[in-house]
Motif scaffolding. Structure first.
Motif, PDB file in Angstrom:
ATOM      1  N   SER A 199      19.025 -35.482 -52.866  1.00 26.10           N
ATOM      2  CA  SER A 199      17.971 -35.421 -54.063  1.00 26.10           C
ATOM      3  C   SER A 199      16.800 -34.771 -53.907  1.00 26.10           C
ATOM      4  O   SER A 199      16.159 -34.610 -52.769  1.00 26.10           O
ATOM      5  CB  SER A 199      17.760 -36.853 -54.417  1.00 26.10           C
ATOM      6  N   LEU A 200      16.167 -34.240 -54.725  1.00 24.85           N
ATOM      7  CA  LEU A 200      14.971 -33.316 -54.726  1.00 24.85           C
ATOM      8  C   LEU A 200      14.058 -33.825 -56.022  1.00 24.85           C
ATOM      9  O   LEU A 200      14.541 -33.661 -57.018  1.00 24.85           O
ATOM     10  CB  LEU A 200      15.060 -32.058 -54.644  1.00 24.85           C
ATOM     11  N   MET A 201      12.836 -34.355 -55.741  1.00 24.14           N
ATOM     12  CA  MET A 201      11.977 -34.414 -56.822  1.00 24.14           C
ATOM     13  C   MET A 201      10.563 -33.737 -56.807  1.00 24.14           C
ATOM     14  O   MET A 201       9.967 -33.506 -55.865  1.00 24.14           O
ATOM     15  CB  MET A 201      11.614 -36.063 -56.964  1.00 24.14           C
ATOM     16  N   ILE A 202      10.147 -33.187 -57.857  1.00 28.46           N
ATOM     17  CA  ILE A 202       9.088 -32.614 -57.919  1.00 28.46           C
ATOM     18  C   ILE A 202       8.051 -33.126 -59.198  1.00 28.46           C
ATOM     19  O   ILE A 202       8.765 -33.494 -60.163  1.00 28.46           O
ATOM     20  CB  ILE A 202       9.193 -31.045 -58.294  1.00 28.46           C
ATOM     21  N   ASN A 209       0.074 -25.213 -62.833  1.00 24.19           N
ATOM     22  CA  ASN A 209       1.166 -24.789 -62.024  1.00 24.19           C
ATOM     23  C   ASN A 209       0.983 -25.161 -60.527  1.00 24.19           C
ATOM     24  O   ASN A 209       1.249 -24.523 -59.803  1.00 24.19           O
ATOM     25  CB  ASN A 209       1.482 -23.262 -62.116  1.00 24.19           C
ATOM     26  N   GLU A 210       0.659 -26.509 -60.431  1.00 28.09           N
ATOM     27  CA  GLU A 210       0.224 -27.097 -59.070  1.00 28.09           C
ATOM     28  C   GLU A 210       1.137 -28.327 -58.962  1.00 28.09           C
ATOM     29  O   GLU A 210       1.212 -29.178 -59.743  1.00 28.09           O
ATOM     30  CB  GLU A 210      -1.100 -27.561 -59.028  1.00 28.09           C
ATOM     31  N   VAL A 211       1.870 -28.322 -57.866  1.00 26.57           N
ATOM     32  CA  VAL A 211       2.643 -29.297 -57.402  1.00 26.57           C
ATOM     33  C   VAL A 211       1.702 -30.529 -56.719  1.00 26.57           C
ATOM     34  O   VAL A 211       0.947 -30.247 -55.805  1.00 26.57           O
ATOM     35  CB  VAL A 211       3.611 -28.994 -56.425  1.00 26.57           C
ATOM     36  N   THR A 212       2.105 -31.718 -57.157  1.00 27.67           N
ATOM     37  CA  THR A 212       1.190 -32.873 -56.670  1.00 27.67           C
ATOM     38  C   THR A 212       2.010 -33.679 -55.525  1.00 27.67           C
ATOM     39  O   THR A 212       1.554 -34.519 -54.577  1.00 27.67           O
ATOM     40  CB  THR A 212       0.565 -33.800 -57.660  1.00 27.67           C
ATOM     41  N   GLN A 213       3.572 -33.416 -55.765  1.00 24.37           N
ATOM     42  CA  GLN A 213       4.302 -33.945 -54.808  1.00 24.37           C
ATOM     43  C   GLN A 213       5.627 -33.541 -54.852  1.00 24.37           C
ATOM     44  O   GLN A 213       6.201 -33.061 -55.766  1.00 24.37           O
ATOM     45  CB  GLN A 213       4.492 -35.736 -55.261  1.00 24.37           C
ATOM     46  N   LEU A 214       6.384 -33.228 -53.568  1.00 23.23           N
ATOM     47  CA  LEU A 214       7.724 -32.942 -53.373  1.00 23.23           C
ATOM     48  C   LEU A 214       8.259 -33.980 -52.549  1.00 23.23           C
ATOM     49  O   LEU A 214       8.041 -34.136 -51.535  1.00 23.23           O
ATOM     50  CB  LEU A 214       7.716 -31.560 -52.923  1.00 23.23           C
ATOM     51  N   THR A 215       9.468 -34.580 -52.884  1.00 22.86           N
ATOM     52  CA  THR A 215      10.150 -35.572 -52.094  1.00 22.86           C
ATOM     53  C   THR A 215      11.710 -34.682 -51.890  1.00 22.86           C
ATOM     54  O   THR A 215      12.288 -34.486 -52.879  1.00 22.86           O
ATOM     55  CB  THR A 215      10.158 -36.747 -52.890  1.00 22.86           C
TER      56      THR A 215
END
Length: 256
Positions: A199-202, A209-215
């Motif tokens: 699984s991948l969560m963004i 256009n800024e990512v605050t978390q990537l799992t």
């Protein structure tokens, strides 16, 4: 994808051999259809509403398929802990499930882990120095667990914070993808999550256009990670527009 270097939390998990359930043959067939009839890259219809809890400073309700979440925000209010540490405000997050949220009573995800991940996802989007020495409490309650619970909680919490008038750099939208064999399934339901290889969560701020978390969990190839990230970012952008429309409708209704 753009973001501040070194500020995006990334979580990796080991092989899902002991983490995921035994695979169901249907998900390995060549021509199989998702249980709810969606295309592999099609998200569930999203229903969002603010002002779901009258007693809170701000609140929101989110319904994505069978996943139903309500979030209440309280504050800013005075905090002795905040005064001890700095002039920045503090954010407290708590995620819990109702006893009837899952088919099997009491069978829920790790609430502490979800609470921590919710905090990480939201903290970078909130202007903490706008409420110095005070605390904002975010309470998320999963009424029904239908899959992709955490992304729905994060998106709903962002909407509730905006409803409470908490200053943010941007709204926060979150979407996850499951990998089943060679296929990537966006916004997976519980049955799909239970049979996934990974699984991948963004979580991101769509307008900036800024990512605050990537799992990331499970087994992934580099090309698959890139493909999954693009799918999530595109879906987050669309979800962000829906969230902004919800806030505009609420503002328009309050002026009438």
């Amino acid at each position: 994808m753009a973001g501040k270097a070194g500020t995006t939390p990334i979580t990796y998990s080991p092989s899902p051999t002991t983490q995921y359930k035994k695979k169901t043959p249907i998900f390995r067939d060549v021509d199989w259809v998702r249980p709810d009839g969606r295309g592999f890259h099609e998200c569930r219809p999203a229903f969002l509403r603010t002002g779901a809890a009258n007693a809170a400073s701000g609140s929101a309700y989110a319904e994505f398929g069978n996943t139903k979440v309500i979030v209440s925000v309280f504050g800013p209010r005075e905090s002795k802990k905040a005064m001890m540490y700095s002039d920045l405000g503090r954010l407290n997050c708590d995620v819990s499930y109702t006893t009837f949220a899952t088919p099997v009573r009491g069978q829920v995800s790790d609430n502490k882990e979800f609470s921590s991940m919710l905090h990480k996802a939201l903290e970078g989007a909130i202007i903490l120095d706008s409420f110095p020495k005070t605390t904002v409490d975010v309470f998320a309650l999963v009424l029904e667990s239908g899959g992709s619970d955490l992304p729905v909680v994060i998106s709903c919490a962002s909407l509730a914070l905006a409803d409470a008038g908490i200053l943010m750099y941007d709204l926060v939208a979150s979407v996850s993808v499951s990998c089943l064999g060679k296929n990537l399934l966006i916004d997976p339901i519980s049955e799909e999550e239970g049979n996934q290889d990974g699984s991948l969560m963004i979580t991101c701020m769509p307008s900036r256009n800024e990512v605050t978390q990537l799992t990331i969990a499970g087994e992934w190839s580099t090309p698959k990670i890139h493909e999954a990230m693009e799918l999530c970012l595109d879906a987050c952008s669309k979800l962000g527009k829906i969230m902004r429309s919800c806030l505009k409708e609420t503002a328009s209704a309050s002026q009438e």
